[in-house]
Design a protein around this motif. Sequence first.
Motif, PDB file in Angstrom:
ATOM      1  N   HIS A 269      -5.684   5.004 -14.597  1.00  0.00           N
ATOM      2  CA  HIS A 269      -6.315   6.325 -14.438  1.00  0.00           C
ATOM      3  C   HIS A 269      -7.679   6.367 -15.107  1.00  0.00           C
ATOM      4  CE1 HIS A 269      -3.747   9.411 -12.509  1.00  0.00           C
ATOM      5  NE2 HIS A 269      -2.893   8.427 -12.568  1.00  0.00           N
ATOM      6  N   LEU A 282      -1.751  14.211 -13.688  1.00  0.00           N
ATOM      7  CA  LEU A 282      -0.716  13.199 -13.953  1.00  0.00           C
ATOM      8  C   LEU A 282       0.362  13.772 -14.877  1.00  0.00           C
ATOM      9  CD1 LEU A 282       0.138  10.091 -13.888  1.00  0.00           C
ATOM     10  CD2 LEU A 282      -1.118   9.913 -16.025  1.00  0.00           C
ATOM     11  N   SER A 306       2.143   8.800 -11.255  1.00  0.00           N
ATOM     12  CA  SER A 306       0.920   8.040 -10.970  1.00  0.00           C
ATOM     13  C   SER A 306       0.872   7.634  -9.501  1.00  0.00           C
ATOM     14  CB  SER A 306       0.860   6.800 -11.859  1.00  0.00           C
ATOM     15  OG  SER A 306      -0.274   6.040 -11.565  1.00  0.00           O
ATOM     16  N   CYS A 309      -0.144  10.617  -7.525  1.00  0.00           N
ATOM     17  CA  CYS A 309      -1.574  10.902  -7.691  1.00  0.00           C
ATOM     18  C   CYS A 309      -2.430   9.994  -6.826  1.00  0.00           C
ATOM     19  CB  CYS A 309      -1.999  10.725  -9.148  1.00  0.00           C
ATOM     20  SG  CYS A 309      -1.441  12.048 -10.211  1.00  0.00           S
TER      21      CYS A 309
END
Length: 436
Positions: A269, A282, A306, A309
């Motif tokens: 990220h 997240l 994750s 996302c």
Amino acid sequence: MSSRKSKSNSLIHAECLSQVQRILRERFCHQSPHSNLFGVQVQYKHLSELLKRTAIHGESNSVLIIGPRGSGKNLLINHALRELMEIEEVSENVLQVHLNGLLQINDKIALKEITRQLNLENVVGDKVFGSFAENFSFLLEALKKGDRTSSCPVIFILDEFDLFAHHKNQTLLYNLFDISQSAQTPIAVIGLTCRLDILELLEKRVKSRFSHRQIYLMNSFGFPQYVKIFKEQLSLPAEFPDKLFAEKWNENVQCLSEERSVQEVLQKHFNISKNLRSLHMLLMLSLNRVTASHPFMTAIDLMEASQLCSMDSKANIVHGLSVLEICLIIAMKHLNDIYEEEPFNFQMVYNEFQKFVQRKAHSVYNFEKPVVMKAFEHLQQLELIKPVERTSGNSQREYQLMKLLLDNTQIMNALQKYPNCPTDVRQWATSSLSWL
């Protein structure tokens, strides 16, 4: 007895968790001025001093806060305003006007909004003004209580500042900066923008009246600081009612931050974006998995969040297409492979599809040409294909050149997850060019 005890424990857990959800969601969704600032202490000090000079000493100022979306521009200004309003002599005297370039799309609407926020509708009444400047100076005149030092300071916050620069003649900006340069009512003009070339958008007369103060927010922290932010954002405050639960929760967060799999998720990220909004997204998705039967967040929750996302939105659209539309996308994929990404038209796609139908000799795929055309148009509406050039009214739709907006990897990944995809269609997608 033991069952009654476990039942009461689960009720306590559920109550604690609902409070945890409320506190953390509020922290992630609403950038409250009570949340911590990360890596912008120097910028905060600079802005805070500017505002105090306007509010306490009656000194006019103008400043631009520049930074990418999600870098904390609004959070910074909210923090500074909260600190300013805690000063007793300031809170009763200072007025705030918040404008947004997306809402106040021209100077007339902006002036009405300024009048409303300063509570001067009754003062203006039915008065007719010759110009914008006359109207604006009348509003500020109405706030005067005597000399410059005892006048009511006004703080103007202009969000999406670059959109105000597109207003006709930049009248609002000209008048705001003009007053901030002259010895009239003390005002502070604070512009928030994500455009680095903002000064190039200002007219010469507007630029000459601007103080050229600029505060940059660039998310300059490293990965260790990012992990620290992760811990701080998930940790419960000291004033949480159930101290024992808060202690367990915070210990769990500490252990999570040290796990290798969690560090890998955070590193991914961090490499994509240092933007705290993406971190909040997240954490929000991970928090949704916490329930009474699963009261603490785990590494698996973060890994699954994750994946959500980073999910490919185009591939998700493909999952909802009909088999005919999937066949057309595969035909386009083969045309791209044959003609090396050259544009194609409906007729070429239809011919490629007909080759597949004839080879398989399946009546199940044999659709009328208008039906295929309708499916092709639906793909255009979903923006999976787009015209290479603008369409003219007299051009034939069948021969309009198109471009596919999906690459081969996206198509193959989407087909693997496509529910009940016919074997023939899947084989056609994976077939090599020599087999065609």
